[in-house]
Design a protein around this motif. Structure first.
Motif, PDB file in Angstrom:
ATOM      1  N   LYS A 244       0.846  -1.206   0.000  1.00 19.52           N
ATOM      2  CA  LYS A 244       0.000   0.000   0.000  1.00 19.52           C
ATOM      3  C   LYS A 244       0.871   1.241   0.000  1.00 19.52           C
ATOM      4  O   LYS A 244       0.596   2.202  -0.741  1.00 19.52           O
ATOM      5  CB  LYS A 244      -0.904  -0.035   1.232  1.00 19.52           C
ATOM      6  CG  LYS A 244      -1.841   1.161   1.317  1.00 19.52           C
ATOM      7  CD  LYS A 244      -2.695   1.048   2.566  1.00 19.52           C
ATOM      8  CE  LYS A 244      -3.604   2.279   2.696  1.00 19.52           C
ATOM      9  NZ  LYS A 244      -4.467   2.207   3.899  1.00 19.52           N
ATOM     10  N   CYS A 245       1.908   1.239   0.830  1.00 14.81           N
ATOM     11  CA  CYS A 245       2.818   2.401   0.885  1.00 14.81           C
ATOM     12  C   CYS A 245       3.547   2.586  -0.436  1.00 14.81           C
ATOM     13  O   CYS A 245       3.779   3.707  -0.897  1.00 14.81           O
ATOM     14  CB  CYS A 245       3.810   2.203   2.000  1.00 14.81           C
ATOM     15  SG  CYS A 245       3.083   2.302   3.648  1.00 14.81           S
ATOM     16  N   LYS A 246       3.854   1.448  -1.124  1.00  7.77           N
ATOM     17  CA  LYS A 246       4.549   1.523  -2.409  1.00  7.77           C
ATOM     18  C   LYS A 246       3.673   2.172  -3.446  1.00  7.77           C
ATOM     19  O   LYS A 246       4.121   2.980  -4.265  1.00  7.77           O
ATOM     20  CB  LYS A 246       4.987   0.104  -2.819  1.00  7.77           C
ATOM     21  CG  LYS A 246       5.693   0.028  -4.161  1.00  7.77           C
ATOM     22  CD  LYS A 246       7.014   0.810  -4.107  1.00  7.77           C
ATOM     23  CE  LYS A 246       7.757   0.623  -5.448  1.00  7.77           C
ATOM     24  NZ  LYS A 246       8.857   1.497  -5.570  1.00  7.77           N
ATOM     25  N   ARG A 247       2.373   1.742  -3.437  1.00  5.99           N
ATOM     26  CA  ARG A 247       1.447   2.327  -4.396  1.00  5.99           C
ATOM     27  C   ARG A 247       1.303   3.825  -4.168  1.00  5.99           C
ATOM     28  O   ARG A 247       1.259   4.620  -5.098  1.00  5.99           O
ATOM     29  CB  ARG A 247       0.061   1.627  -4.276  1.00  5.99           C
ATOM     30  CG  ARG A 247       0.076   0.210  -4.906  1.00  5.99           C
ATOM     31  CD  ARG A 247      -1.351  -0.286  -5.069  1.00  5.99           C
ATOM     32  NE  ARG A 247      -2.049  -0.381  -3.817  1.00  5.99           N
ATOM     33  CZ  ARG A 247      -2.011  -1.471  -3.049  1.00  5.99           C
ATOM     34  NH1 ARG A 247      -1.357  -2.532  -3.415  1.00  5.99           N
ATOM     35  NH2 ARG A 247      -2.699  -1.491  -1.930  1.00  5.99           N
ATOM     36  N   LEU A 248       1.256   4.215  -2.851  1.00  4.13           N
ATOM     37  CA  LEU A 248       1.175   5.651  -2.542  1.00  4.13           C
ATOM     38  C   LEU A 248       2.398   6.384  -3.062  1.00  4.13           C
ATOM     39  O   LEU A 248       2.303   7.507  -3.559  1.00  4.13           O
ATOM     40  CB  LEU A 248       0.994   5.856  -1.047  1.00  4.13           C
ATOM     41  CG  LEU A 248      -0.352   5.412  -0.458  1.00  4.13           C
ATOM     42  CD1 LEU A 248      -0.312   5.509   1.069  1.00  4.13           C
ATOM     43  CD2 LEU A 248      -1.487   6.268  -0.996  1.00  4.13           C
ATOM     44  N   LEU A 249       3.573   5.742  -2.955  1.00  2.00           N
ATOM     45  CA  LEU A 249       4.795   6.359  -3.465  1.00  2.00           C
ATOM     46  C   LEU A 249       4.760   6.463  -4.979  1.00  2.00           C
ATOM     47  O   LEU A 249       5.123   7.501  -5.544  1.00  2.00           O
ATOM     48  CB  LEU A 249       6.003   5.556  -2.991  1.00  2.00           C
ATOM     49  CG  LEU A 249       7.370   6.023  -3.519  1.00  2.00           C
ATOM     50  CD1 LEU A 249       7.673   7.442  -2.975  1.00  2.00           C
ATOM     51  CD2 LEU A 249       8.478   5.055  -3.091  1.00  2.00           C
ATOM     52  N   ASP A 250       4.281   5.375  -5.588  1.00  2.00           N
ATOM     53  CA  ASP A 250       4.250   5.376  -7.045  1.00  2.00           C
ATOM     54  C   ASP A 250       3.228   6.382  -7.559  1.00  2.00           C
ATOM     55  O   ASP A 250       3.430   7.009  -8.615  1.00  2.00           O
ATOM     56  CB  ASP A 250       3.898   3.968  -7.547  1.00  2.00           C
ATOM     57  CG  ASP A 250       5.013   2.955  -7.253  1.00  2.00           C
ATOM     58  OD1 ASP A 250       6.167   3.430  -7.054  1.00  2.00           O
ATOM     59  OD2 ASP A 250       4.753   1.730  -7.190  1.00  2.00           O
ATOM     60  N   ASP A 251       2.140   6.496  -6.822  1.00  2.00           N
ATOM     61  CA  ASP A 251       1.131   7.468  -7.240  1.00  2.00           C
ATOM     62  C   ASP A 251       1.565   8.910  -6.961  1.00  2.00           C
ATOM     63  O   ASP A 251       0.934   9.858  -7.391  1.00  2.00           O
ATOM     64  CB  ASP A 251      -0.192   7.189  -6.525  1.00  2.00           C
ATOM     65  CG  ASP A 251      -0.808   5.851  -6.971  1.00  2.00           C
ATOM     66  OD1 ASP A 251      -0.452   5.395  -8.083  1.00  2.00           O
ATOM     67  OD2 ASP A 251      -1.603   5.284  -6.183  1.00  2.00           O
ATOM     68  N   GLY A 252       2.642   9.044  -6.214  1.00  2.00           N
ATOM     69  CA  GLY A 252       3.127  10.392  -5.895  1.00  2.00           C
ATOM     70  C   GLY A 252       2.442  11.024  -4.705  1.00  2.00           C
ATOM     71  O   GLY A 252       2.563  12.223  -4.481  1.00  2.00           O
ATOM     72  N   ALA A 253       1.702  10.149  -3.937  1.00  2.00           N
ATOM     73  CA  ALA A 253       0.993  10.688  -2.786  1.00  2.00           C
ATOM     74  C   ALA A 253       1.943  11.001  -1.616  1.00  2.00           C
ATOM     75  O   ALA A 253       1.669  11.888  -0.812  1.00  2.00           O
ATOM     76  CB  ALA A 253      -0.089   9.690  -2.336  1.00  2.00           C
TER      77      ALA A 253
END
Length: 242
Positions: free
Chosen positions: A9-18
């Motif tokens: 989940k944290c990776k997706r947030l990073l990838d999304d630029g969140a």
């Protein structure tokens, strides 16, 4: 939700630029149970604080040790100074005592010298007084002796003159008796005349000055005794003829 899912989940947030990379790293550390940089920084600060406190404690301990050493050194210096002061005081008192003893000794020497001088003066005065007294006594004794000698000479002279006159009278009487009684009275008169001449002070004084008669005066007493014995013999002979 397990750890893997949280990380994804944290990776997706990073990838999304969140979230940023830093936020992702912090979140990952929390999920994995690792300490964050802030916590690590806090720990490092705490360790540094403890190290500084330990250093401060050691510094204070060292300062206290140095202070104690300084106090011991000061106490030792104070004790040495007190001991030195005591020794100086004792040396001062000793010197003062020696000075007083020397002053007393000098005073005793001066007193003894003055006493000896006065004693010598008194001895000289007493000796002079004794000599003067002895001189006066000697002069008196000599005066008495001279007076006694003069009296003795006068008495002797008077007695000799009396004897001389008596002997001359006896001699004259013997010569007068010889005209009727013969030779013994002539010899007795001559004998008495000789005794009168030897007894006469004036003739004795004059003849003593003659060197030729010194031998006579040496044996005068014997001659007088002989003449007296001769006179007694003549008188005894004359008495037996009567």
């Amino acid at each position: 939700m397990d750890t893997v899912q949280e990380l994804e989940k944290c990776k997706r947030l990073l990838d999304d630029g969140a979230i940023s990379d830093e936020e992702f790293r912090v979140m990952k550390q929390k999920i994995l149970g690792l300490k964050t940089d802030a916590e690590k920084e806090l720990e490092r600060q705490e360790e540094r604080r403890k190290a500084l406190a330990e250093i401060e404690r050691m510094r204070e301990k060292e300062e206290r040790a140095l202070q104690a050493e300084r106090e011991r050194e000061e106490a030792k210096r104070a004790q040495e100074e007190a001991e030195r002061s005591r020794l100086l005081q004792e040396e001062k008192r000793r010197k003062e005592a020696e000075q007083l003893a020397q002053i007393e000794k000098d005073r005793q020497i001066k007193y003894q010298q003055a006493f000896d001088v006065e004693k010598a003066k008194e001895s000289a005065r007493l000796e002079a007084a004794r000599e003067s007294e002895n001189k006066i006594r000697q002069e008196k004794s000599e005066k008495v002796q001279n007076t006694a000698k003069k009296v003795f000479v006068v008495v002797k002279t008077i007695i000799l003159w009396i004897v001389t006159v008596l002997l001359l009278l006896i001699s004259i009487a013997s010569f007068e008796s010889s005209m009727t009684s013969g030779l013994p009275y002539v010899l007795a008169g001559i004998n008495m005349f000789l005794l009168a001449v030897m007894a006469c002070p004036l003739i004795t004084k004059k003849t003593k000055e003659l060197p030729q008669l010194q031998q006579y005066y040496k044996y005068k007493k014997i001659i007088v005794i002989a003449v007296v014995v001769l006179f007694l013999a003549i008188a005894a002979y004359a008495g037996s003829k009567m």
